[in-house]
Design an enzyme around this catalytic site. Structure first.
Site, PDB file in Angstrom:
ATOM      1  N   ASP A  55      -7.914   8.162   0.123  1.00  0.00           N
ATOM      2  CA  ASP A  55      -8.596   7.072   0.845  1.00  0.00           C
ATOM      3  C   ASP A  55      -8.528   7.293   2.363  1.00  0.00           C
ATOM      4  O   ASP A  55      -9.143   6.548   3.126  1.00  0.00           O
ATOM      5  CB  ASP A  55      -7.994   5.702   0.500  1.00  0.00           C
ATOM      6  N   ARG A  98       0.834  -1.193   0.000  1.00  0.00           N
ATOM      7  CA  ARG A  98       0.000   0.000   0.000  1.00  0.00           C
ATOM      8  C   ARG A  98       0.880   1.259   0.000  1.00  0.00           C
ATOM      9  O   ARG A  98       1.972   1.261   0.595  1.00  0.00           O
ATOM     10  CB  ARG A  98      -0.858  -0.029   1.269  1.00  0.00           C
ATOM     11  N   THR A 111      -9.193   0.600 -10.012  1.00  0.00           N
ATOM     12  CA  THR A 111      -8.530  -0.605  -9.513  1.00  0.00           C
ATOM     13  C   THR A 111      -8.652  -1.806 -10.461  1.00  0.00           C
ATOM     14  O   THR A 111      -9.387  -1.778 -11.440  1.00  0.00           O
ATOM     15  CB  THR A 111      -9.082  -0.929  -8.095  1.00  0.00           C
ATOM     16  N   GLU A 150      -6.016   4.105  -7.314  1.00  0.00           N
ATOM     17  CA  GLU A 150      -7.188   4.709  -6.654  1.00  0.00           C
ATOM     18  C   GLU A 150      -8.213   5.171  -7.668  1.00  0.00           C
ATOM     19  O   GLU A 150      -8.791   4.354  -8.329  1.00  0.00           O
ATOM     20  CB  GLU A 150      -6.776   5.849  -5.700  1.00  0.00           C
ATOM     21  N   GLU A 187      -3.853   7.904  -3.898  1.00  0.00           N
ATOM     22  CA  GLU A 187      -4.304   7.011  -2.814  1.00  0.00           C
ATOM     23  C   GLU A 187      -4.559   7.731  -1.494  1.00  0.00           C
ATOM     24  O   GLU A 187      -5.346   7.265  -0.661  1.00  0.00           O
ATOM     25  CB  GLU A 187      -3.270   5.899  -2.605  1.00  0.00           C
ATOM     26  N   SER A 243     -10.296  -0.752   0.691  1.00  0.00           N
ATOM     27  CA  SER A 243     -11.369  -1.755   0.661  1.00  0.00           C
ATOM     28  C   SER A 243     -10.947  -2.966  -0.142  1.00  0.00           C
ATOM     29  O   SER A 243     -11.758  -3.878  -0.347  1.00  0.00           O
ATOM     30  CB  SER A 243     -12.609  -1.166   0.000  1.00  0.00           C
ATOM     31  N   GLY A 272     -13.486  -1.751  -7.471  1.00  0.00           N
ATOM     32  CA  GLY A 272     -14.818  -1.197  -7.234  1.00  0.00           C
ATOM     33  C   GLY A 272     -14.934  -0.267  -6.042  1.00  0.00           C
ATOM     34  O   GLY A 272     -16.025  -0.130  -5.485  1.00  0.00           O
ATOM     35  N   GLY A 273     -13.825   0.357  -5.593  1.00  0.00           N
ATOM     36  CA  GLY A 273     -13.918   1.251  -4.434  1.00  0.00           C
ATOM     37  C   GLY A 273     -14.435   0.474  -3.234  1.00  0.00           C
ATOM     38  O   GLY A 273     -14.162  -0.714  -3.086  1.00  0.00           O
ATOM     39  N   THR A 305      -4.015  -0.971  -7.608  1.00  0.00           N
ATOM     40  CA  THR A 305      -4.784   0.264  -7.859  1.00  0.00           C
ATOM     41  C   THR A 305      -3.899   1.495  -7.960  1.00  0.00           C
ATOM     42  O   THR A 305      -2.786   1.513  -7.409  1.00  0.00           O
ATOM     43  CB  THR A 305      -5.786   0.475  -6.690  1.00  0.00           C
TER      44      THR A 305
HETATM   45  N1  GLY Z   1      -8.440   2.848  -3.625  1.00  0.00           N
HETATM   46  C1  GLY Z   1      -9.258   1.708  -3.562  1.00  0.00           C
HETATM   47  C2  GLY Z   1      -9.040   0.938  -2.325  1.00  0.00           C
HETATM   48  O1  GLY Z   1      -7.915   0.872  -1.869  1.00  0.00           O
HETATM   49  O2  GLY Z   1      -9.954   0.388  -1.770  1.00  0.00           O
END
Ligand code: GLY
Length: 593
Positions: free
Chosen positions: A455, A126, A415, A435, A452, A480, A500-501, A433
Site C-alpha cells: 500500500d 495499521r 478486507t 490487504e 500491507e 483507504s 474494497g481497496g 485487512t
Molecule cells: N489494504 C487496504 C487498505 O488499507 O486500504
C-alpha cells in the site's frame, strides 16, 4: 420476525447465563455455537437481507461479513459484553472463516464511541514497515517499480501485524467481558471445523497458483493438491492453538514469544522473495490513538479515521465538496447527481495521491484539506455541465513549506468491515485487512501474513520530488479504509464501513449520500448499485441498473466501465431503535436484539 429472533437469542443466552458473574463478566468460554436456535436466527437474518430489508432491534446489533463471526459477536453482546468485547470475538472468527480478508496477521483501524464519556476515539492498528527497509523496497535494480504480484507474494510485502495489539488495546479500554472467554467460539470452530463458504472456495480456486508457493499455505488451502471446495469441513488446529496462546497470555505473546519467532522465520526464509521483518520490529509495535477526522454534512458530523488512512479525509472531502449541491432534488437516478459525486471524488483522489501518508513521517495538511473555504473553492470546479476534462491536486493551506509528487500505490480489493452497537449504546466501526486477498500468501501457525507494505507507493520520487507515501522504516502505509461513525448532537446515529481497496472511499461516501440525501434505509443504501470514480474512469456496477446510466455518463465525457464492484458494507442506523444492513454482494448478516 423480530420476536422469533429475540426468542432464539434469549434461549441461547439463557444457556450461558448460569456462567455469568453479577457484573456480566464471563469467567468461561462460551458454549457450543451450533444450536438449532442459532441456525434459525441466522436463517431469519439471511431472509431479511435477501428481501432487501434491514434487521431491526432495540438493544444491541452486530453486522459483519460471515454468519459464524456475527453469531460469535451476538453471543457476547447478548451476555452483556461491550462492543469492544464483541469485536474481539468477531475478529477471531473472521480470521478463521474469511482468512483471505483479515486476521491476526493483518492490521485494522477502529472508531469507537464510548457512551459513558460521550467520547469518540480512533485507534490505529495499521502495520508498520520493518526498520531495515528503504524507499526502493518495491523497485528493481534499475529503479523500476516491480510488478504488483512480484512484490506481494513472499516476505518482502509483510508489515508488522497490528490486529492482535488492536484487539487487546480496545478490550483494555472498553472491555467488560473476560478476555480469554472471547476466543471460545473461534477456538471451537477451528478445532471442530467449519463449512468452507462459496466465496472462500471460489477465491482459493482463482488464486491457486500463488497459494501453492508456501508449503504451509498450500497444505491448508489446497489439501492433496486440490483447491478447497464449498462445503468442505475445514479444521485449523494451528489457528486454535494460536488463539489459545492469545487467550491465555495476551497479545504480548504474539509480539515477543514463539509466535513472533515463527513469523520472522517465515518472512525471512522465503527463498525467492524474502523480507527483513525482525523480532525487534515485532517487539516495537504499538497501537496509536489518533484524532478522529470529522466533517459536517447535511447537519451531521461524518467522523472517521485520520492518517495513515486516507479514508476519513477523502470521504470527508468528497462530501464537503457536495455540500452546495442539492443531491436530494436531483435523485439517485439522475446522471447529474453522479457527475457531481464522480468529479468530487476525482478531485479528492488527486489530493489524496499527493498529500496523504503517515503523518508521523511526513507533514499532512489535514486542516487545509478539510478547510471550508478550500472545499468551497474545489466545489466551485464542479459548476459546469460536463465531466471535468482534467483534474489536478489543489493547494490546501499547508503549515509546512513542502511539496510532494503524486504517488502510484496500487490497492486491490480485499478486507472486511465490522459494525457493532452494544446495549449500553457504545458504537464500534472497524475495518480490518491483510490487504490483497490471502495477503502475502505466507501462512504461520494457522493464519496468513499481510502484504500491507504494497500500500506504499512503489515509486519513491518523481522528477526529483519525493512521494509522501514512499516506503520508510517504521512508517505505516497509507490506507483507504474508512470506518465511519456519523454523529448528530454528540451521539452516534450511523455506523458504516466497507472493504474494497481504494474503492472503499466511494462505497462509503455513496452509502452515506443514499442514506442522508436520498432517504434510503440502511439496507437500501448499502444495496444501491455502485458508481465509483477515482481517477477518471467511471466504474459502474455490472449487472445492475447502474448500467442504465452508462450512455448519459458517456455523453458527459466519461469513459465508463461496467465491472463487479464487490463492496462489503456493514452498517447500523441508530436513529429509531437499531436498523442494520449487510452487503448483498457478500456473505455477511446482521443480528440484533
Ligand atoms: N489494504 C487496504 C487498505 O488499507 O486500504
Amino acid at each position: 420476525m423480530r420476536g422469533l429472533m429475540l426468542a432464539a437469542l434469549a434461549c441461547v443466552g439463557g444457556a450461558v447465563a448460569a456462567q455469568e458473574t453479577a457484573d456480566s463478566v464471563l469467567p468461561e468460554a462460551p458454549t457450543a455455537l451450533s444450536t438449532e436456535a442459532i441456525s434459525g436466527v441466522v436463517a431469519e437474518a439471511q431472509a431479511e437481507k435477501a428481501a432487501g430489508r434491514p434487521v431491526r432491534a432495540q438493544k444491541w446489533m452486530v453486522s459483519a461479513a460471515n454468519p459464524h463471526a456475527v453469531t460469535a459477536g451476538a453471543r457476547v453482546l447478548e451476555r452483556g459484553g461491550s462492543a469492544a468485547d464483541a469485536m474481539v470475538a468477531v475478529q477471531a472468527v473472521l480470521g478463521l472463516v474469511e482468512p483471505q480478508s483479515s486476521g491476526l496477521g493483518g492490521g485494522a483501524f477502529l472508531v469507537y464511541y464510548d457512551a459513558a464519556s460521550g467520547k469518540l476515539t480512533t485507534l490505529d492498528g495499521r502495520e508498520t514497515a520493518p526498520l531495515l527497509v528503504g524507499p526502493t523496497l518495491f523497485q528493481d535494480n534499475m529503479g523500476k517499480p516491480l510488478k504488483f504480484f512480484d512484490a506481494v507474494v513472499g516476505g518482502r510485502s509483510v508489515g508488522v501485524p497490528g490486529t492482535p495489539a488492536l484487539m487487546q488495546a480496545a478490550h483494555a479500554r472498553w472491555g467488560r467481558s473476560e478476555w480469554a472467554g472471547l476466543f471460545g467460539d473461534a477456538i471451537k470452530l477451528a478445532d471442530e471445523g467449519f463449512a468452507v463458504s462459496a466465496r472462500l472456495a471460489a477465491l482459493v480456486t482463482n488464486d491457486a497458483q500463488r497459494l501453492m508457493r508456501d508449503p504451509e499455505t498450500r497444505g491448508y488451502f489446497l489439501p492433496d493438491g486440490f483447491a478447497l471446495r464449498e462445503g468442505h469441513i475445514l479444521k485449523n488446529p494451528a489457528y486454535a492453538e494460536t488463539l489459545r496462546v492469545l487467550a491465555g497470555q495476551g497479545a504480548k505473546q504474539f509480539y515477543t514469544g514463539k509466535i513472533a519467532k515463527d513469523i520472522v522465520a517465515k518472512v525471512q526464509g522465503v527463498e525467492d522473495n524474502p523480507g527483513t521483518l525482525s523480532e525487534v520490529d515485532l517487539m516495537l509495535y504499538r497501537v496509536k490513538e489518533r484524532e478522529p477526522v470529522c466533517v459536517p454534512y447535511r447537519g451531521y458530523e461524518i467522523c472517521g479515521m485520520g492518517t495513515p488512512s486516507s479514508g476519513g479525509l477523502t470521504v470527508g472531502q468528497i462530501l464537503g465538496m457536495l455540500v452546495p449541491y442539492d443531491l436530494t432534488a436531483l435523485g439517485h437516478e439522475n446522471p447529474e447527481a453522479w457527475r457531481l459525486i464522480g468529479d468530487a471524488s476525482r478531485l479528492a483522489f488527486a489530493d489524496r495521491g499527493r498529500y496523504i501518508a503517515d503523518s508521523d513521517y511526513v507533514p499532512v495538511p489535514v486542516k487545509g484539506l478539510l478547510d471550508a473555504d478550500y472545499l468551497s473553492e474545489r466545489a466551485a470546479l464542479l459548476r459546469g455541465d460536463d465531466a471535468l476534462p482534467e483534474v489536478a491536486p489543489g493547494k490546501p493551506e499547508f503549515d509546512h513549506a513542502l511539496n510532494w509528487a503524486d504517488d502510484d500505490a496500487i490497492e486491490l480489493p480485499s478486507t472486511s468491515h465490522i459494525s457493532i452497537v452494544d446495549a449500553e449504546g457504545n458504537a464500534l466501526s472497524m475495518t480490518t485487512t491483510i490487504e490483497n486477498a490471502f495477503g502475502s500468501r505466507l501462512m504461520v501457525r494457522g493464519f496468513l501474513l499481510n502484504n500491507e507494505l504494497t500500500d506504499f507507493s512503489f515509486r519513491s520520487h518523481r522528477g526529483g520530488v519525493p512521494v509522501a507515501n514512499r516506503v520508510e522504516p517504521g512508517k505505516r502505509p497509507r490506507s483507504s479504509m474508512a470506518p465511519t461513525i456519523v454523529m448528530q448532537g454528540g451521539k452516534p446515529i450511523l455506523v458504516i464501513g466497507s472493504p474494497g481497496g481504494s474503492r472503499i472511499i466511494g462505497y462509503v461516501a455513496k452509502t452515506i449520500i443514499a442514506w442522508a440525501d436520498w432517504g434510503m434505509d440502511i439496507q437500501q443504501a448499502i444495496a444501491l448499485p455502485h458508481l465509483v470514480n477515482r481517477f477518471g474512469t467511471y466504474d459502474v456496477e455490472g449487472g445492475t441498473n447502474a448500467e442504465a446510466l452508462t450512455a448519459s455518463l458517456k455523453e458527459l465525457g466519461y469513459e465508463v466501465k461496467a465491472r463487479g464492484l464487490n463492496s462489503g458494507l456493514h452498517g447500523i442506523d441508530l436513529r429509531d431503535g437499531l436498523a442494520g444492513g449487510a452487503d448483498p454482494r457478500r456473505e455477511g448478516i446482521v443480528l440484533g436484539q
